[in-house]
Design an enzyme around this catalytic site. Structure first.
Site, short mmCIF file in Angstrom:
data_model
loop_
_atom_site.label_atom_id
_atom_site.label_comp_id
_atom_site.label_asym_id
_atom_site.label_seq_id
_atom_site.Cartn_x
_atom_site.Cartn_y
_atom_site.Cartn_z
N VAL A 80 18.77 -12.00 -9.86
CA VAL A 80 17.79 -12.73 -9.06
C VAL A 80 17.79 -14.20 -9.48
O VAL A 80 17.77 -14.52 -10.67
CB VAL A 80 16.38 -12.13 -9.21
CG1 VAL A 80 15.39 -12.85 -8.30
CG2 VAL A 80 16.40 -10.65 -8.91
N ALA A 135 20.01 -3.76 -13.39
CA ALA A 135 21.10 -2.79 -13.24
C ALA A 135 21.90 -3.10 -11.98
O ALA A 135 23.13 -3.09 -11.99
CB ALA A 135 20.54 -1.39 -13.17
N GLY A 166 16.59 -13.55 -13.50
CA GLY A 166 16.77 -12.33 -14.26
C GLY A 166 17.86 -11.49 -13.67
O GLY A 166 18.30 -11.71 -12.54
N ASP A 200 11.09 2.73 -10.61
CA ASP A 200 11.41 1.97 -11.82
C ASP A 200 10.27 1.04 -12.23
O ASP A 200 10.44 -0.16 -12.32
CB ASP A 200 12.69 1.17 -11.56
CG ASP A 200 13.41 0.77 -12.85
OD1 ASP A 200 13.00 1.26 -13.92
OD2 ASP A 200 14.36 -0.01 -12.78
#
Lengths: 244, 307
Positions: B42, B38, B35, B147
């Site tokens: 990864v 911002a 993935g 987040d």
């Protein structure tokens, strides 16, 4: 280490300049004065990734030692605050790199340190980012093609103020548009710590076809100058950043 | 003072590529992309026949900040706060560009949405209980997760537990939230500031649950707070959960512990009411059931004898 006062110009535009001095050249002049120039280029919803007019965006930011980003207007809000924060971090890293050079006596940047030491240095950078004072002059291109994006710009500025005021350090914002009626730039909001309550600031839009980005940037630089002259006797720590 | 990051090209790792760290010289083989967020991307990698997750970014500073957070998590003993940190190093490309990366434990599992779709929304309470407990420990440490969103959560199996996989937004209490996502952001909905406090995470928690009900999200509208209340009323089918969400959104809870207690009380209450409903029907029937059982066994025995 004292964080001092960070100064930034945030240029928001949707096209290339077509009048006056080269904006990249002016940006490097501005950067020499210790003011970082960040640029956000806004795409039309129908435009592809990289249209011609926006090539200038990166050029201006690189010369202004700032950060650039090209986005669609829906992403503007998030972009305005990331660009501002990233530029802050980079400037502060510059300050810290400068200090490292003093301490270690050689050309060493944070990125060249082994990961273990880098962590400790980064904590200092984070701390400075949280506590330093920040001055942002927002310079908005209000040429005709920007008309349908100005509401998004205003929303993004309100959000920027919310983000920055969550920090411990002081903030000051000013908003200018360009071109002005008879001068390169026109003041919309004078230096203030909060932009939360701004509304319909872009009501008077000049609809001419000119985009004098260079002269506008130069004029924006003087808006910091005027103020720091008045405050020169109160704040000595300005020099800290300007050196770096 | 021109930062090298502004000139550095973005980095993309290929499947099968071997990454060797500049400092520790360990080798990681890229399996696939997991993935991208911002800051940073990864990848799933192989290290000594073990699956690990590698996070790399063009912004070394951001990677370093995250490593600092992961390191401080490991100081909390006996409690898994986020993935374990395995290694920190730099990757140098053939062009000489440096990219900071770190290696962490690979947490596999389902997204919360697909887990709930497969197993039913009665799983929400137990999963939330675990997550809220983790938040409580995190907040006691002086941090706020920041987040919190569906993309940063994974339901790990055996036992099923909701775990966070990306600590990029973790912020010291009292500071400005480092990283956030609009839909989950308290300030975006006009329900508070963007300063890190426990309430910030609790608001995002409510939005995580809402996002399970509205996978595509929804617009904030003219009156964001009213929109939230309407959306909660329209979709949430579990009464205590509906009540909880409204309180989280209104910021009446200030600590994760309060949410934990709320969930616990309601999870218990529902069990006991169900037991009460079932028992009165069962009790008088019990002798009958027993008699039928005895008779069946008897009849079977008779049949066996007859044969």
């Amino acid at each position: 280490m004292k964080a001092g006062n960070l100064k930034q110009i945030l240029l928001i535009t949707d096209g290339c300049s077509n009048q006056g001095e080269n904006p990249a050249m002016v940006a490097s002049l501005v950067a020499e004065q210790g003011i970082t120039v960040n640029v956000i280029g806004i795409l039309e919803d129908t435009q592809s990734e990289q249209p011609e007019g926006l090539e200038e965006v990166e050029d201006v930011a690189v010369n202004g030692r700032g950060v650039s980003q090209i986005v669609y207007q829906q992403a503007l809000t998030q972009t305005v605050q990331t660009v501002t924060k990233q530029a802050m971090t980079e400037t502060l890293q510059g300050v810290v790199n400068h200090e490292l050079k003093h301490i270690l006596g050689q050309e060493t940047t944070i990125e060249e340190l082994p990961p273990e030491q880098r962590g400790e240095v980064m904590e200092v950078v984070d701390e400075l980012g949280e506590t330093c004072s920040l001055e942002v002059l927002v310079l908005v291109d209000t040429s005709a093609s920007m008309a349908n994006k100005l509401l998004a710009v205003q929303e993004a500025l309100i959000d920027l103020s919310i983000s920055m005021n969550a920090r411990m350090g002081d903030n000051r914002f000013a908003v200018y548009q360009f071109p002005g009626r008879k001068k390169p730039i026109q003041q919309l909001v004078d230096w203030t710590s909060r932009l939360d309550s701004i509304s319909s600031i872009f009501s008077k839009i000049s609809s001419g076809g000119i985009t004098p980005t260079g002269p506008a940037l130069k004029e924006a630089m003087y808006q910091f100058g005027k103020k720091s002259l008045r405050r020169r006797f109160r704040k000595d720590d300005l020099s800290n950043i300007e050196e770096a | 003072m021109i930062s090298p990051t502004s000139k550095k090209p973005d980095v993309r790792l290929r499947k099968g590529q071997i990454i060797i760290g500049k400092w520790h010289k360990r080798q990681y083989q890229v399996i696939r992309l997991l993935g991208s967020g911002a800051i940073g991307t990864v990848y799933l990698c192989l290290y000594q026949n073990r699956k690990v997750a590698l996070k790399m970014s063009i912004q070394s500073a951001a990677i370093t900040s995250e490593v600092n957070v992961l390191k401080s998590f490991q100081a909390v003993q006996g409690h898994h706060l986020g993935p374990a940190l395995i290694d920190v190093d730099d990757y140098v490309t053939s062009a000489g560009h440096h990219y900071a990366f770190y290696i962490m434990e690979y947490i596999s599992g389902d997204t919360l949405t697909s887990f709930i779709n497969q197993n039913g929304n009665q799983w929400l309470s137990p999963l939330l209980l675990g997550l809220v407990k983790d938040l409580e420990v995190l907040h006691k440490q002086g941090y706020v997760f920041g987040d919190l969103k569906l993309e940063n959560l994974i339901v790990a199996r055996n036992p099923a537990k909701l775990r966070w996989v990306d600590v990029g937004g973790t912020t010291w209490k009292g500071r400005a939230i480092k990283e956030y996502t609009e839909f989950y952001d308290r300030a975006y909905w006009g329900c508070g500031t963007r300063k890190a406090d426990a309430g910030y995470d609790l608001f995002a928690l409510a939005m995580v649950i809402l996002r399970v009900y509205y996978p595509d999200g929804f617009a904030r509208g003219q009156n964001p707070r009213k929109t939230l209340r309407q959306k909660i009323d329209q979709a949430v089918d579990i009464e205590p959960l509906k009540h909880l969400l409204k309180q989280l959104v209104d910021q009446t809870f200030h600590e994760a512990g309060q949410v934990h207690r709320f969930l616990l009380t309601h999870a218990m209450k529902r069990q006991t009411t169900r037991a009460k409903q079932v028992q009165p029907i069962n009790e008088p029937l019990y002798p009958v059931v027993e008699m039928i059982g005895v008779l069946t066994v008897g009849a079977g025995y008779c049949l066996y004898l007859m044969l």
